[in-house]
Enzyme design. Structure first.
Site, PDB file in Angstrom:
ATOM      1  N   GLY A   1      20.041  -1.170 -16.045  1.00 52.70           N
ATOM      2  CA  GLY A   1      20.798  -2.305 -16.573  1.00 52.70           C
ATOM      3  C   GLY A   1      22.169  -2.458 -15.967  1.00 52.70           C
ATOM      4  NE  ARG A   2      25.984   1.551 -18.158  1.00 48.75           N
ATOM      5  CZ  ARG A   2      26.826   2.568 -18.007  1.00 48.75           C
ATOM      6  NH1 ARG A   2      27.828   2.467 -17.167  1.00 48.75           N
ATOM      7  NH2 ARG A   2      26.681   3.681 -18.699  1.00 48.75           N
TER       8      ARG A   2
ATOM      9  CG  ASP B   1      21.249   8.330 -16.396  1.00 47.67           C
ATOM     10  OD1 ASP B   1      21.726   7.883 -15.349  1.00 47.67           O
ATOM     11  OD2 ASP B   1      20.156   7.953 -16.852  1.00 47.67           O
TER      12      ASP B   1
ATOM     13  N   GLY C   1      15.235   0.359 -18.033  1.00 49.48           N
ATOM     14  CA  GLY C   1      15.518  -0.024 -16.658  1.00 49.48           C
ATOM     15  C   GLY C   1      16.974   0.094 -16.266  1.00 49.48           C
TER      16      GLY C   1
ATOM     17  CG  ASP D   1      16.232   6.433 -20.965  1.00 56.03           C
ATOM     18  OD1 ASP D   1      15.952   6.967 -22.054  1.00 56.03           O
ATOM     19  OD2 ASP D   1      17.332   5.906 -20.726  1.00 56.03           O
ATOM     20  CG  ASN D   2      19.397   9.191 -20.087  1.00 57.31           C
ATOM     21  OD1 ASN D   2      19.381   8.239 -19.313  1.00 57.31           O
ATOM     22  ND2 ASN D   2      19.956   9.121 -21.270  1.00 57.31           N
TER      23      ASN D   2
ATOM     24  CG  ASP E   1      29.580  -6.162 -18.893  1.00 56.32           C
ATOM     25  OD1 ASP E   1      29.013  -5.069 -18.662  1.00 56.32           O
ATOM     26  OD2 ASP E   1      30.728  -6.241 -19.363  1.00 56.32           O
TER      27      ASP E   1
END
EC number: 2.7.7.-
Length: 536
Positions: A103-104, A287, A101, A277-278, A137
């Protein structure tokens, strides 16, 4: 700017995460989670590609405004924006990784151009945590952001299918990263890139729902994708989507993927992390993580430190990985199709298309009208062997080859040194070449001259054609690192200079010879110039 509108079509048509908090979790039964960007301390706009702003529909006045920088940092939203992070999974380095997913990355919305009506998804990368951030983060550092900001547009101007980049913003905050994975994390400047594409759907967007057995969601996502991004496959907009449509869609995804990978091979680009996923469902380069460019020709080169041992994503293996990834996508949607035979036929369409495109690409790089037959196969095989025999700059070789005189000479009689003279700039250490190396080079060049003469193309026409597909300027790994080094000291002049150069990669630019030079010796093994980690 006042007339631009934003749509939330993806959110309206597909199921949402029932929760709205950012806490990392497995998001079940949903294609996305609603989440807003996290504000940053002191955003400042570093650069913007004006042609991408125009593509989206932002006018110059808005781009120059303080509000533009606030929005592109994630500190403000425009009317109509409804941010979300997408749910997807993926196979990473050949193994199923489960849920991954955004994530950033956070999508702000789908911008509709006020005049053309074209739709583009705007996505902030580095805009803070989402439910898919796991223990991270959700932020991005300046070095990786510069690389994506520059390379997205470099690839576009090279003619390779790609996502685009709109803006690069400093956050005014520090981000802790262990970029060498050596247990010594250090603070780095934070940044946010706004990237742009018709859609950021990936192969993994479909895999996650297949893996979970959520066939209703999978069907809805497939229908959404075909209806909005492959509408030409339908006889009318409201036509019910059948198995035949799904097969035709898979065939076209394979065709687009083949076109993209052939583009990579043509310009010497190595993605570095071709996980499912890329892989864009639209056949776009997506990506920009630990990517790299060939300096010297090396089919085994991978820029990713994580892939150092396996070299799964090396330059020469990219077509095979693309096929494997398409196989995983086909498996993911197989439950929606009763007969396996057409699925296999759709999958096997990729190697056929790739081979045809690759053959055409090599003919163009060599300035030949076409490649066919055993003799041409020997010519190309000999070229690959020659390029790998001695350390040869992949980009400069083809620019030099365009200057080799073929018209009006006797291939077997021309002086060897005169024949190879245009190529000398492409060799990293010509003084170390052995006699047998020069003999192999000369033999191939004579065969090439004879082959060009059989085509009957003039040197002028051949040179023009070759220089239209063989770039003079690429985003060489060391050039990007030099721009990063300066930017981390507050100097963004190299970023802006590279923006100017990379807009015209096929045209020799006065006073910018340094941007088309070979990799310097100091950059041979330096981190950032030879290999990179997935850390950002």
């Amino acid at each position: 700017m006042s007339s631009i509108t934003f749509d939330d079509r993806f959110m309206r048509e597909l199921p949402a995460d029932a929760r709205t908090d950012r806490r990392p979790r497995q998001v079940q039964g949903a294609c996305y989670s609603e989440v807003e960007p996290s504000a940053v301390a002191d955003p400042s706009l570093v650069a913007c590609w004006p042609e991408v702003a125009e593509l989206v529909g932002f006018d110059e006045a808005f781009v120059r405004s303080e509000r533009f920088g606030q929005v592109m940092a994630g500190n403000a939203l425009l009317e109509g924006m409804k941010p979300y992070a997408a749910c997807y999974g993926g196979h990473q380095f050949g193994n199923w990784a489960g849920q991954l997913g955004d994530g950033r990355a956070i999508t702000l919305g789908e911008a509709i151009h006020p005049e053309t009506g074209a739709r583009h998804e705007l996505q902030l990368k580095g805009a803070g945590p989402t439910p898919y951030s796991r223990s991270a983060d959700g932020r991005a550092v300046l070095r990786s952001s510069i690389r994506e900001f520059l390379c997205s547009e470099a690839m576009f101007h090279l003619g390779v299918p790609t996502t685009r980049a709109l803006s690069l913003v400093l956050t005014g905050e520090q981000v802790m990263r262990d970029k060498l994975y050596d247990g010594r994390p250090a603070p780095e400047p934070g940044a946010v890139v706004c990237r742009v594409a018709p859609s950021f759907l990936r192969f993994g967007s479909f895999e996650i729902h297949a893996a979970r057995g959520d066939l209703g969601i999978l069907r809805g996502l497939v229908e959404h994708t075909i209806r909005h991004y492959f509408p030409h496959l339908l006889a009318r907009p409201d036509e019910a989507i059948s198995e035949a449509h799904i097969i035709a869609w898979l065939r076209e995804v394979g065709e687009r993927t083949a076109e993209m990978v052939v583009g990579w091979m043509r310009v010497g680009f190595v993605h570095g992390v071709m996980n499912t996923d890329n892989m864009s469902i639209l056949g776009l380069t997506i990506d920009y993580g630990p990517y790299g460019w060939l300096d010297n020709f090396d089919p085994g080169f991978t820029p990713n430190t994580t892939d150092r041992g396996q070299r799964r994503y090396r330059y020469g293996y990219q077509p095979d990985v693309a096929y494997w990834n398409l196989y995983k996508l086909t498996n993911a949607v197989a439950a929606l199709v009763d007969d396996a035979a057409p699925l296999q036929e759709a999958l096997d369409h990729f190697p056929t298309v790739y081979s045809e495109l690759q053959l055409d690409m090599m003919a163009q790089k060599l300035g030949l009208t076409r490649l066919a037959g055993a003799e041409d196969e020997v010519l190309v095989e000999g070229l690959m062997a020659m390029l790998g025999r001695v350390e040869t700059d992949y980009t400069l070789f083809y620019r030099g080859l365009a200057e080799v005189r073929c018209e009006g000479v006797e291939a077997d009689a021309v002086d060897a040194e005169a024949l190879r003279a245009p190529l000398m700039a492409a060799y990293y250490a010509p003084e170390s070449h052995r006699e047998e190396d020069w003999e192999a080079i000369d033999a191939w060049l004579r065969a090439y001259v004879a082959r060009v003469q059989n085509d009957g193309t003039s040197d002028v026409a051949r040179r023009e054609a070759m220089n239209a597909v063989n770039p003079m300027y690429i985003l060489r790994n060391y050039l990007a690192q030099e721009a990063i080094d300066q930017a981390e000291q507050g100097d963004f002049s190299k970023v802006h200079e590279l923006m100017a150069v990379l807009r015209h990669p096929y045209q020799e630019q006065a006073g910018r010879g340094a941007f088309g030079a070979k990799r310097p010796e100091w950059a041979r093994d330096r981190f950032g110039c030879s290999m990179l980690s997935c850390s950002s």
